[in-house]
Design an enzyme around this catalytic site. Structure first.
Site, short mmCIF file in Angstrom:
data_model
loop_
_atom_site.label_atom_id
_atom_site.label_comp_id
_atom_site.label_asym_id
_atom_site.label_seq_id
_atom_site.Cartn_x
_atom_site.Cartn_y
_atom_site.Cartn_z
N VAL A 190 4.82 1.00 0.56
CA VAL A 190 5.25 -0.06 1.47
C VAL A 190 5.18 -1.39 0.75
CG1 VAL A 190 4.91 -1.12 3.71
CG2 VAL A 190 4.26 1.25 3.35
N GLY B 190 0.83 -1.20 0.00
CA GLY B 190 0.00 0.00 0.00
C GLY B 190 0.86 1.24 0.00
N GLU B 191 0.18 2.34 0.15
CA GLU B 191 0.90 3.60 0.09
C GLU B 191 0.56 4.41 1.33
OE1 GLU B 191 0.97 4.84 -3.82
OE2 GLU B 191 1.49 6.91 -3.38
N GLY C 269 1.76 7.89 3.95
CA GLY C 269 2.01 9.31 3.75
C GLY C 269 3.41 9.59 3.25
N ASP D 21 2.07 12.00 13.93
CA ASP D 21 1.10 11.57 12.93
C ASP D 21 0.33 10.36 13.46
OD1 ASP D 21 1.23 10.55 9.42
OD2 ASP D 21 -0.32 11.54 10.59
#
Lengths: 854, 209
Positions: free
Chosen positions: A102, A95-96, A98, A209
């Site tokens: 990954v 996935g992606e 911030g 975050d």
């Protein structure tokens, strides 16, 4: 052109209720097709045209297979899997985030395992960030907390792409996972997350975050208990260190807006750990209700409005979060930073209190606002409040005193004012009605609330002092100083530390950073923090204070002397041995004989000397206790504190009988005046138990230890560290009496409490070594061996305890006809390089003895 | 959308960060100038993306907008960056700019020939890819259908535009609009049905070419 009634002319002409249409449409989509008709018929009578529209939309939707579909991944280099990333082989794209993409990948050297690799997105991979990344890897490798994801590696590929390698796992975001849990399970899980965040904060790293997708819960294979993993901690740190350019380089600045604090959204430079507290608050709300609180103002509006208005939770959620939980969330997400919990640990503590049914610290905002508004209108007379409350606190036994008595305290207060070091004119300007206002705000008849307990009262006064007197720092300083001292004498060390810190700030603003009042406040703040067992940065702060006093004051000025006194135990490098010993004398000769400073110096230096076996120490302590008794009374806190230290000094000189006599009396005093569960009383009982145990009265010692443990654990939460110490002393008592079997569970408890109390491995070391020894003596060799293996895994100081454990275990093995095992155990110890030379020698001697013996 | 620029106080201003914050504060002149600036970038880049020119390395709307962002807002180290609340202003400007590029492009081509029954089976939720696979007339029809959707459901139209023209994913749209993922999904499905229906009617109502 055909124009049918369903033409694409403006649909408004058909008088369709589009919000109803959309709602029905969306609901229908969530049902199987057969049920559409039933759903629509319910509304058909009243909204014919609308329902007809929805029906045709549904029909059209059934044919939208190829329409506006998810775009294919573009087949340029980014979309496909890279062949290799450094020494790792990517297997699939996960996935992606911030910061970049990954991948799941495998590692073959040094061990084969799955890892997760995060590749920095273009725009972030500036040379500065990459360089920082490499530096961070060392740093991050030390963030060893079981609930924070472990970073294995970081590097840069040949083509300059930076990547980060971490452990791979699969799990749910914490909010999803929480949906299956009961309320208390959710709260416990949340508290765990907070403590993990706090542990990393204590190492100086903020997350910045925090959001549910960064807090993953998963089950390790074959394990029933869920494991928590917080990810992206290190990355935020690495990127944050690289500088502000990272904010602009990518379309995803740090902080996901829904969970980001107002100060983050504003881009304030001074974000601190409380920013993470904010995010945690949002997450808590979501964990409990499945939704986020809706703020009073939208995030896109100028953010100042968020700070001014207390935020409210959207009504449907409010019903779920009752009372205190509501307040906990609100306190965590307060727009004003200072009103939030000051650490993730405080937040966890309050959640813990809620779980145990105790009152939480988060209070209703309204009372504080009301009171502060009163006070703000009248700028003067602040000192009166502090003193008045002190009079209430110290002059009267409990706070269930009734308002009439509080009013009569006003007279006492006025005379008390003369004793307080507030300037005369300020005292004259005091507005007597102000006291009435403040009392009214606490008056149960007015507020409908019981008078809050002392500590809450003082905390609130501390808050008031800060807020209301931002414009009048001089008075704030006086008030906060008094409040801080009151808190300290009640054992509320963390609160006292904060009050003194704010006192220092106020003083700094009013009188300057080098003014003696500021420096006194800083010393008080430091001492309070130490009493609260927060040791980070203490030495540095002490050195700084000493330096300032030396730069700006004569050597015999009281503040310089005071700094020296405390440096002797906090930063001993700065104040050498003999210099320290001379301090009480110097103070006396500076015209301060009998003063508080003099007494303080006698206590600190006397204790210091006594601990190192210097007989002058005891003399000083005896002198000090005499002065203290005269000034504070025989049962004053200071006096009894002295008694405690004298008892310890006597013990150190093997004068156990005298120690016992003194401590028995002092303990009885303290217990009578302050209660069995207070810090001072428990400290005295500890010394008494020790004196008896080491003074050949093990039965008595054991009895005292049991009493200590009982008193410390009577209330919840238990009084640590005394509960832990109590357990240890009970174990010791049993051992002294030769009952090793009984001692084992107490040694275990001691170890367990230490494991909970601190994550510092070197503090677990000694209890574990003791446990090993006791197990051996109780003839439980196998368990001892297991524990010893754990002991070996952790390094650290106190090797003499480890050696002792090793030797005892080896001896037991030999006696059990396992000389071979004994020998290999000792040899392994020798090879481990864990011992300093003299201990290593002892070890070697033993090894030789073992090898030689038949 | 188009303003006379002779009165625009930001005329010629390249300070995009300032434009951004002024724009999100509601300053219309700033907003217009911002669109100009963004448009210049997107137009330049998009030219290379359209069919017939270097088609093998298409970025799609997502990539294009992303690159524009980097180009315009990568400030030297140490300077302040974009505020989170300004992202929406940027993406709104990007949507406007992208639309303008593609609609102009479609109009300039042969807009007479309609796709009708030759409409492609698969239309991607990416404006550039869609424009490359559809006839110009169909593309314009779709753009118009979105405008009509705006009349009945402003937010759903915005969702579509952010996805279609600026390449934002559902999650990002949710963040930009301050609503939940679920709301965005519902809007999206509703919009798809409405737009599809709209386009089908157009097709049905055309005389066969």
């Amino acid at each position: 052109m055909n124009r049918s009634s369903r033409s694409t002319g403006s649909p408004l002409a058909d008088a369709i209720d589009w919000s109803l249409a959309k709602r029905l449409f969306s609901e229908a989509l969530e049902l199987p097709a057969e049920e559409h008709d039933a759903l629509l018929s319910a509304h058909r009578a009243e909204h014919r045209a609308t329902v007809q529209r929805v029906a045709s939309l549904l029909e059209a939707h059934g044919r939208t297979d190829g329409f506006l579909v998810e775009p294919k991944p573009r087949d340029d280099a980014d979309a496909s899997l890279p062949n290799r990333i450094g020494p790792y082989t990517p297997l699939e794209r996960l996935g992606e985030g911030g910061f970049g993409v990954v991948y799941r990948a495998t590692q073959t050297e040094p061990i084969a395992r799955d890892v997760a690799i995060k590749v920095l997105r273009t725009g972030l991979d500036t040379p500065e960030v990459v360089a920082r990344f490499r530096d961070e890897r060392q740093y991050l490798a030390q963030l060893d907390h079981s609930d924070v994801v472990t970073i294995f590696d970081a590097g840069v590929t040949e083509d300059g792409t930076a990547y980060l390698v971490m452990e791979y796992f699969e799990g749910d975001p914490v909010t999803n996972f929480a949906a299956r849990l009961t309320l208390s399970e959710r709260l416990r899980l949340f508290a765990r997350v907070c403590r993990a965040v706090h542990a990393v904060h204590q190492r100086g790293v903020m997350h910045r975050d925090l959001k549910p997708s960064n807090i993953i819960v998963h089950h390790a294979p074959g394990d029933d208990t869920p494991r928590v993993r917080i990810i992206d901690f290190g990355i935020a740190a690495a990127v944050q260190r690289a500088g502000r350019d990272t904010m602009t380089a990518v379309g995803a600045p740090l902080g996901t807006p829904r969970y980001a604090s107002p100060e983050q959204a504003r881009g304030d430079a001074g974000v601190d750990t409380r920013t993470d507290v904010y995010s945690l608050g949002m997450i808590l709300c979501e964990m409990l209700t499945g939704k986020l609180p809706r703020q009073a103002s939208s995030r896109d509006a100028p953010v100042d409005t968020q700070a001014d208005r207390p935020s409210t939770l959207h009504p449907p959620e409010r019903s779920r979060l009752r009372g205190d939980l509501d307040r906990i969330v609100l306190k965590a997400i307060d727009g004003t930073i200072d009103r939030r919990y000051d650490s993730a640990a405080s937040l966890a503590d309050d959640v813990g209190r809620y779980l145990r049914g105790e009152p939480v610290l988060a209070t209703k905002p309204s009372v504080l606002y009301t009171a502060s508004k009163f006070v703000a209108r009248r700028r003067t007379a602040s000192a009166l409040i502090g003193v008045a409350l002190l009079a209430i606190v110290s002059g009267l036994a409990t706070l269930s005193i009734g308002i009439e008595r509080a009013r009569s305290a006003e007279r006492d207060v006025r005379s008390a004012l003369d004793r307080v070091s507030v300037e005369r004119d300020r005292a004259d300007a005091i507005n007597a009605f102000l006291l009435g206002d403040v009392i009214d705000s606490l008056n149960p008849d007015v507020t409908g609330q019981p008078i809050p307990p002392t500590n809450a009262l003082l905390a609130r006064m501390s808050d008031l002092g800060d807020e209301a007197f931002a414009d009048n720092p001089a008075t704030a300083q006086a008030l906060l100083g008094r409040v801080g001292h009151a808190q300290r004498s009640l054992g509320l060390y963390a609160d006292a530390a904060r009050s003194h810190e704010r006192e220092a700030e106020a003083s700094s603003r009013a009188f300057g950073t080098h003014d003696e009042r500021t420096l006194y406040a800083r010393i008080d703040a430091l001492l309070s923090r130490l009493s609260a067992r927060s040791f980070d940065g203490a030495e540095r702060e002490m050195v700084e204070i000493v330096r300032l006093t030396q730069d700006h004051f004569a050597p015999d000025h009281p503040v310089a002397l005071r700094a020296q006194v405390h440096a002797s135990h906090i930063a001993p490098d700065v104040v050498a041995g003999e210099d320290a010993a001379e301090l009480p004398g110097r103070i006396e000769h500076a015209g301060l004989a009998g003063s508080d400073l003099h007494i303080e110096s006698l206590m600190i230096i006397g204790d210091l000397l006594a601990r190192s076996g210097d007989p002058r120490g005891l003399d000083m302590l005896l002198r000090g206790v005499e002065l203290a008794a005269r000034t504070h009374g025989a049962s004053g806190v200071v006096t009894l504190d002295f008694a405690n230290r004298i008892g310890r000094a006597l013990r150190a000189l093997d004068r156990h009988e005298e120690a016992i006599a003194l401590l028995e009396e002092s303990y009885a005093d303290a217990r009578r005046v302050y209660g069995p569960g207070t810090q001072l009383t428990l400290a005295l009982l500890t010394q008494l138990s020790l004196a008896a145990l080491l003074g050949d009265r093990p039965d008595e010692g054991l009895g005292h230890a049991q009493e200590l443990y009982a008193n410390a654990t009577e209330n919840t939460p238990p009084n640590e560290p005394f509960a832990s110490i109590g357990a240890m002393l009970i174990a010791r008592g049993h051992e002294e009496l030769g009952h090793y079997e009984e001692a084992v569970p107490w040694r275990r408890e001691r170890l367990d409490r230490m494991l909970v109390a601190t994550t510092r491995v070197d503090e677990h070391h000694v209890p574990r070594a003791r446990l090993v020894t006791t197990l051996v003596r109780a003839d439980r060799i196998a368990e001892a061996e297991t524990e010893f293996q754990d002991l070996r895994k952790a390094g650290g100081p106190h090797e003499q305890f480890r050696l002792s454990a090793a030797l005892t275990l080896a001896q037991a093995l030999k006696e059990a006809d396992r000389a071979g095992d004994a020998l290999s155990l000792l040899e392994a110890e020798r090879d481990s390089d864990a011992y300093t030379s003299d201990l290593a020698e002892t070890l070697q001697t033993r090894i030789e003895a073992l090898s030689d013996a038949p | 959308m188009e303003h006379q620029s002779d009165q625009n106080p930001y005329e010629g201003s390249g300070d995009v960060t300032r434009l951004l914050s002024a724009s999100s504060g509601g300053d219309e002149a700033a907003r217009d100038r911002l669109v100009e600036v963004v448009y210049a970038e997107i137009h330049r880049m998009a030219r290379g993306q359209m069919r017939g020119e270097r088609a093998e390395h298409t970025l799609g709307a997502t990539g294009l907008v992303h690159e524009t962002f980097l180009k315009l807002f990568k400030a030297p180290a140490g300077e302040g960056g974009m505020m989170w609340s300004d992202r929406r202003a940027f993406f709104t400007a990007a949507v406007t700019a992208m639309r303008r590029v593609l609609v102009d492009h479609a109009r300039a081509r042969d807009a007479q020939k309609r796709g009708g029954r030759n409409r492609p089976a698969r239309i991607e939720a990416d404006a550039i890819a869609a424009a490359n696979s559809m006839s110009s007339a169909d593309f314009l029809a779709l753009d118009e259908a979105i405008s009509r959707l705006e009349e009945i459901d402003r937010r759903a139209a915005e969702v579509v535009r952010l996805r279609f023209y600026a390449g934002r994913e559902i999650k990002e749209v949710a963040e930009l609009l301050g609503v939940s993922d679920r709301t965005v999904k519902r809007d999206w499905e509703f919009a798809r049905a409405t737009l599809f229906e709209s386009m089908s009617h157009d097709a049905a109502s055309e005389p066969e070419a």
